[in-house]
Design a protein around this motif. Structure first.
Motif: not given
Ligand code: DAT
Ligand code: MG
Length: 149
Positions: A52, A85, A115, A118
Motif C-alpha cells: 500500500h 477473512r 488485520h 489475504d
C-alpha cells in the motif's frame, strides 16, 4: 495445516475487544499457535503494508498501526486464511456484514480493528515477518477429532 497471520490493531486493543476477537476464532475451531502484545516499529509497519506504499492512506495507516499496542497472532486450521477473512468482514466496517468482527464493532475504514492475511502466500510471508520460528507453538488440540472428520 494452513496458518494465517492476524493482528488486533490499536483500536481493538484500546476498546477492550481482544478477548471477544480471540473468543470468536477459538469458538469457530481454529487453533492459536502464536500470540504477542507489541508496540509495532515504523520499520515493521512499513514492511507489513508495503503493497500500500503508494496509496494516499499509507502514512495514516502506518501512524495508526504504530500508535499503540497491537496483538499479533498466528492461527491454524484447514482453510483458515479465507475463513478468517470472512469472520473479519469487508475492509470498510460500514459495509461489512453484521456477524463479522468489523461489521459488529466498527464504523470507519481507518479504524477497522483487525488485520488478516489475504491469501495463503501472503500469510506465509506475514507470519515470518512478525514471528520468529521459536515463538510459534505446534500443538494438537484434544478437540481435533470433534472438529475434523
Ligand atoms: P484489508 O485490511 O481488508 O486487507 P487492505 O489490505 O485493502 O484491506 O487495506 C489495508 C488497510 O488499509 C485497511 O485495513 C484499512 C486501510 N485502508 C484501506 N483502504 C483505505 C481507504 N480507502 N482509506 C483509509 N484507509 C484505508
Ligand atoms: Mg489487506
Amino acid at each position: 495445516m494452513e496458518r494465517t497471520f492476524l493482528a488486533i490493531k490499536p483500536d481493538g486493543v484500546q476498546r477492550g475487544l481482544v478477548g471477544e476477537i480471540v473468543r470468536r476464532l477459538e469458538a469457530k475451531g481454529f487453533t492459536l499457535v502464536g500470540l504477542k502484545l507489541m508496540k509495532v516499529s515504523r520499520e515493521l509497519a512499513e514492511q507489513h503494508y508495503d503493497v500500500h506504499r503508494e496509496k494516499p492512506f499509507f502514512p495514516g495507516l502506518v501512524n495508526f498501526i504504530t500508535s499503540g499496542p497491537v496483538v499479533a497472532m498466528v492461527w491454524e486450521g484447514d482453510g483458515v486464511v479465507a475463513s478468517a477473512r470472512k469472520l473479519i468482514g469487508a475492509t470498510n466496517p460500514l459495509t461489512a456484514e453484521p456477524g463479522t468482527i468489523r461489521g459488529d464493532y466498527g464504523v470507519s475504514v481507518g479504524r477497522n480493528l483487525i488485520h488478516g492475511s489475504d491469501a495463503v502466500e501472503t500469510a506465509r510471508h506475514e507470519v515470518s515477518l512478525w514471528f520468529a520460528d521459536e515463538e510459534l507453538v505446534s500443538w494438537q488440540p484434544s478437540l481435533t477429532s470433534w472438529l475434523y472428520e
